[in-house]
Design a protein around this motif. Structure first.
Motif, PDB file in Angstrom:
ATOM      1  N   ASP A   6       0.830  -1.216   0.000  1.00  0.00           N
ATOM      2  CA  ASP A   6       0.000   0.000   0.000  1.00  0.00           C
ATOM      3  C   ASP A   6       0.858   1.256   0.000  1.00  0.00           C
ATOM      4  N   GLU A   7       1.952   1.246   0.783  1.00  0.00           N
ATOM      5  CA  GLU A   7       2.845   2.405   0.794  1.00  0.00           C
ATOM      6  C   GLU A   7       3.500   2.597  -0.573  1.00  0.00           C
ATOM      7  N   ALA A   8       3.852   1.500  -1.212  1.00  0.00           N
ATOM      8  CA  ALA A   8       4.458   1.596  -2.543  1.00  0.00           C
ATOM      9  C   ALA A   8       3.462   2.173  -3.547  1.00  0.00           C
ATOM     10  N   ILE A   9       2.202   1.790  -3.425  1.00  0.00           N
ATOM     11  CA  ILE A   9       1.172   2.323  -4.342  1.00  0.00           C
ATOM     12  C   ILE A   9       1.002   3.822  -4.125  1.00  0.00           C
ATOM     13  N   ARG A  10       1.019   4.246  -2.856  1.00  0.00           N
ATOM     14  CA  ARG A  10       0.918   5.688  -2.584  1.00  0.00           C
ATOM     15  C   ARG A  10       2.106   6.436  -3.178  1.00  0.00           C
ATOM     16  N   ALA A  11       3.295   5.882  -3.003  1.00  0.00           N
ATOM     17  CA  ALA A  11       4.482   6.542  -3.565  1.00  0.00           C
ATOM     18  C   ALA A  11       4.394   6.622  -5.088  1.00  0.00           C
ATOM     19  N   LYS A  12       3.878   5.573  -5.722  1.00  0.00           N
ATOM     20  CA  LYS A  12       3.747   5.587  -7.178  1.00  0.00           C
ATOM     21  C   LYS A  12       2.716   6.617  -7.622  1.00  0.00           C
ATOM     22  N   THR A  13       1.612   6.742  -6.863  1.00  0.00           N
ATOM     23  CA  THR A  13       0.589   7.741  -7.193  1.00  0.00           C
ATOM     24  C   THR A  13       1.168   9.147  -7.101  1.00  0.00           C
ATOM     25  N   ILE A  14       1.959   9.409  -6.048  1.00  0.00           N
ATOM     26  CA  ILE A  14       2.601  10.721  -5.915  1.00  0.00           C
ATOM     27  C   ILE A  14       3.574  10.952  -7.072  1.00  0.00           C
ATOM     28  N   SER A  15       4.304   9.903  -7.453  1.00  0.00           N
ATOM     29  CA  SER A  15       5.237  10.024  -8.577  1.00  0.00           C
ATOM     30  C   SER A  15       4.510  10.388  -9.871  1.00  0.00           C
ATOM     31  N   GLU A  16       3.349   9.763 -10.105  1.00  0.00           N
ATOM     32  CA  GLU A  16       2.582  10.068 -11.316  1.00  0.00           C
ATOM     33  C   GLU A  16       2.094  11.518 -11.306  1.00  0.00           C
ATOM     34  N   LYS A  17       1.686  12.005 -10.131  1.00  0.00           N
ATOM     35  CA  LYS A  17       1.234  13.401 -10.035  1.00  0.00           C
ATOM     36  C   LYS A  17       2.383  14.352 -10.318  1.00  0.00           C
ATOM     37  N   LYS A  18       3.561  14.074  -9.759  1.00  0.00           N
ATOM     38  CA  LYS A  18       4.711  14.941 -10.004  1.00  0.00           C
ATOM     39  C   LYS A  18       5.150  14.862 -11.464  1.00  0.00           C
ATOM     40  N   LEU A  19       5.027  13.713 -12.078  1.00  0.00           N
ATOM     41  CA  LEU A  19       5.338  13.597 -13.506  1.00  0.00           C
ATOM     42  C   LEU A  19       4.380  14.436 -14.324  1.00  0.00           C
ATOM     43  N   PHE A  20       3.100  14.420 -13.944  1.00  0.00           N
ATOM     44  CA  PHE A  20       2.106  15.237 -14.653  1.00  0.00           C
ATOM     45  C   PHE A  20       2.424  16.725 -14.490  1.00  0.00           C
ATOM     46  N   ASP A  21       2.973  17.119 -13.314  1.00  0.00           N
ATOM     47  CA  ASP A  21       3.341  18.509 -13.052  1.00  0.00           C
ATOM     48  C   ASP A  21       4.729  18.847 -13.580  1.00  0.00           C
ATOM     49  N   LYS A  22       5.393  17.911 -14.281  1.00  0.00           N
ATOM     50  CA  LYS A  22       6.708  18.097 -14.897  1.00  0.00           C
ATOM     51  C   LYS A  22       7.824  18.259 -13.864  1.00  0.00           C
ATOM     52  N   ASP A  23       7.604  17.735 -12.660  1.00  0.00           N
ATOM     53  CA  ASP A  23       8.672  17.681 -11.660  1.00  0.00           C
ATOM     54  C   ASP A  23       9.320  16.308 -11.776  1.00  0.00           C
ATOM     55  N   TYR A  24      10.215  16.169 -12.776  1.00  0.00           N
ATOM     56  CA  TYR A  24      10.732  14.852 -13.111  1.00  0.00           C
ATOM     57  C   TYR A  24      11.663  14.311 -12.018  1.00  0.00           C
ATOM     58  N   ALA A  25      12.478  15.187 -11.420  1.00  0.00           N
ATOM     59  CA  ALA A  25      13.382  14.714 -10.372  1.00  0.00           C
ATOM     60  C   ALA A  25      12.592  14.223  -9.160  1.00  0.00           C
ATOM     61  N   GLY A  26      11.562  14.993  -8.758  1.00  0.00           N
ATOM     62  CA  GLY A  26      10.733  14.559  -7.641  1.00  0.00           C
ATOM     63  C   GLY A  26       9.967  13.294  -7.955  1.00  0.00           C
ATOM     64  N   SER A  27       9.498  13.179  -9.197  1.00  0.00           N
ATOM     65  CA  SER A  27       8.772  11.976  -9.598  1.00  0.00           C
ATOM     66  C   SER A  27       9.662  10.745  -9.513  1.00  0.00           C
TER      67      SER A  27
END
Length: 644
Positions: A6-27
């Motif tokens: 579940d924690e990994a899924i949350r981290a992946k969801t946050i990564s997808e949001k940051k990718l959508f916002d073009k924060d590639y390093a954070g993603s």
């Protein structure tokens, strides 16, 4: 490891949001965290590949996009290696195989890199820009007293004014005649001609021009400054008409040309070869003066704004004065070659960096204009997306309110509580659920549940199923007539997070095709609503009161392409709202062929009564979900049972 999923899924969801916002390093930081927590999580490796492409696209090498980095290749790789890198990434990033966020954009960057590097001419020009940009703007020269000009211009001008005088650099021991003396001085010693050992001569086979380069470029492919064509720099004997005086200055020349850096494909201008003929030197001095005057005008125009439009005489001056002859004639009738001028201001003496020429100024201004236009387009795009999101949220709120209002009008069932079958705990991963249509409220939409994110409140990651074709049932264009498709082959849409529990009707049976699409067909025992007045002539102009009339049927066998599907009608049980019993006569069985499968409107949730629900519950009958049963079929008979 399951406890970390579940924690990994949350981290992946946050990564997808940051990718959508073009924060590639954070993603990338969060997707690596998800990989550490649960390495087997689906889509991790694909997300990492996507992020590597985006991060590489932001890298600049001398102001140029790092297309080699996007492909994961090196500038020294050959064409076959570049091709292998492209094929490997294309298999991972192609939108048909990678449904992750940002896959489309990464594949476009990959395609751009391949289209440039696969073309030999484009790749050579790109290598030239990549390796030498910034070289011309960083080289600086000392004063004329300390070293000669880098392009031989100072030497030409100086020789033009001192040709008739006694040379000041005669060999040691030479005697200078004092004024008034009649004695003739002894002749000067012949100059010592020393050949450089760190250079070599080569020739462009296209235009037959000779060049001298440092030996580190031997056997490399270079770009001819004269004809602009690539040639292999092989060592050749020097030209026969090379002046000997030039050889004496080679060590001085090397002080300015031996320090530049760059790829072998573009080493910059060749070492200058100076012609000491007085007429040539005088002409060169005149040309230099014209060039300096023109550069001064262009510099003033640049700092005052966009360069003003040049007159025809200025263009002619540019074509004649922007070139300095620094290449030797080959001795076969070909005139001396020309190369791009190192535009240094010769009027200033100490530590002056070069000035930009007209083409470089135009390139800088165009680049600045493109950057500003790109920024403005991104700003407008962001505003449009913000408006669309606001409109989408408003529309979703309205839809939810309308569905809640319509749900309040649904009558209670006679025996079974169908709402208990669609509670939060009923949802699991990889299920397909039907959802209510906003046309007449019947469940004709489908959603594939990828992941249940939370249950209280319900939050699921899903994709709506859609279709653009009806070819599996013949040539009848049901979708083109303005109707929804409730069975057949469906494609999986984009991912989204959804949390409206009241949108869903029931879990439906499905299977996956070899092409990755979802197949939904009538199965044995299911209850479906058929359009009572269905016709192949239906279109957008057919009134709703004609379309929204239904008959309830039970499917007797699974659907096949050869036979279609057999169904038997359901008859309303007198005295109840939602209870039906199957028709017992074999003559009432109807075959629905493949070409008429669009008679099926939607699937209806059912419950088989056992008789234990209440004292008057009819055993063996079917109770249908009132939320998926047309209102005209839910009629209370005169003797409604008491338990209802």
């Amino acid at each position: 490891m399951e406890c970390n999923k579940d924690e990994a899924i949350r981290a992946k969801t946050i990564s997808e949001k940051k990718l959508f916002d073009k924060d590639y390093a954070g993603s990338k930081k969060f997707i690596l965290k998800a990989q550490t927590l649960y390495p087997g999580l689906e889509g991790i490796s694909q997300m990492l590949t996507i992020l590597d492409v985006y991060i590489a696209s932001e890298n600049k090498v001398n102001g140029e996009t790092d297309w080699y980095g996007i492909l994961g290749a090196n500038p020294s790789d050959d064409d076959e290696t570049i091709k292998k890198h492209y094929r490997k990434l294309a298999l991972v990033l192609h939108p048909d195989k990678n449904k992750s966020v940002g896959a489309d954009g990464a594949f476009k960057l990959l395609s751009e890199a391949w289209s440039l590097l696969a073309d030999k001419a484009k790749r050579l020009a790109y290598n030239q820009r990549r390796s030498t940009r910034g070289f011309h703007s960083k080289v600086s020269f000392q004063s004329r007293a300390s070293s000669p000009a880098g392009n031989g211009a100072h030497s030409l001008a100086k020789q033009a004014t001192t040709k008739q005088n006694v040379r000041s650099h005669t060999g040691p021991g030479s005697v200078v005649r004092p004024p008034g003396s009649a004695a003739q001085p002894p002749p000067p010693r012949p100059p010592v001609v020393s050949r450089r050992t760190d250079t070599f001569w080569t020739i462009c086979l296209g235009c037959k021009m000779h060049y001298e380069y440092l030996k580190l470029y031997l056997n490399h492919t270079l770009l001819c400054p004269n004809c602009r064509q690539p040639f292999l720099a092989k060592e050749m004997p020097p030209p026969s008409n090379l002046p000997k005086s030039t050889a004496n200055k080679q060590n001085q020349i090397s002080s300015s040309h031996g320090k530049y850096t760059g790829a072998a494909q573009n080493p910059g201008p060749p070492l200058p070869r100076v012609n000491t003929d007085p007429a040539t030197a005088s002409k060169a001095a005149s040309v230099i003066q014209q060039v300096n005057d023109r550069l001064k005008r262009e510099r003033e125009e640049f700092y005052s704004g966009w360069p003003s439009k040049k007159s025809k005489s200025d263009d002619e001056s540019q074509s004649s004065g922007a070139k300095i002859p620094y290449q030797m004639s080959t001795g076969n009738g070909v005139p001396a070659g020309t190369g791009n001028l190192f535009a240094f201001s010769l009027s200033n003496s100490v530590n002056r960096s070069r000035e930009l020429n007209h083409f470089e100024i135009r390139h800088i201004l165009l680049k600045k204009a493109r950057t500003e236009i790109h920024r403005k387009l991104q700003e407008w795009d962001s505003m449009e997306k913000s408006k669309e999101n606001e409109a989408g949220e408003t529309s979703q709120i309205k839809d939810e309110q309308e569905r809640e209002q319509s749900a309040m009008k649904v009558p209670d069932p006679d025996f079974h509580e169908f709402d208990l079958d669609r509670m939060e705990n009923s949802f699991e991963d990889n299920q397909v659920w039907s959802a209510y249509d906003d046309d007449d409220g019947m469940p004709r939409f489908y959603a594939l549940i990828h992941k249940v994110l939370s249950r209280k409140p319900l939050r699921v990651k899903l994709s709506w199923l859609n279709s653009k074709t009806t070819s599996e049932f013949g040539s009848f264009d049901w979708l083109g007539c303005g109707f929804h498709k409730s069975l057949g082959e469906f494609r999986i849409g984009r991912h989204e997070v959804y949390k409206n529990l009241n949108s869903f009707s029931q879990k439906v049976e499905w299977k996956k095709s070899p092409r990755g699409t979802v197949l939904i067909f009538p199965r044995k025992g299911q209850v479906w609503a058929l359009y009572r007045n269905w016709s192949r002539d239906w279109n957008e102009s057919v009134p709703d009161d004609v379309i929204h009339k239904y008959d309830m049927v039970q499917v007797l066998e699974d659907y096949t392409e050869e036979r279609g599907v057999p169904v038997s009608p359901l008859i309303k049980f007198t005295g109840f709202r939602t209870v039906f019993h199957p028709h017992t006569h074999q003559s009432e069985v109807k075959m629905i062929p493949k070409e008429e499968m669009f008679r099926f409107s939607h699937q209806v949730p059912k419950y088989l009564l056992t008789g234990s629900e209440a004292h008057n519950a009819p055993q063996g009958c079917l109770e249908l979900d009132p939320a998926a049963t047309p209102s005209d079929l839910i009629q209370e008979s005169a003797g409604t049972n008491e338990s209802s």
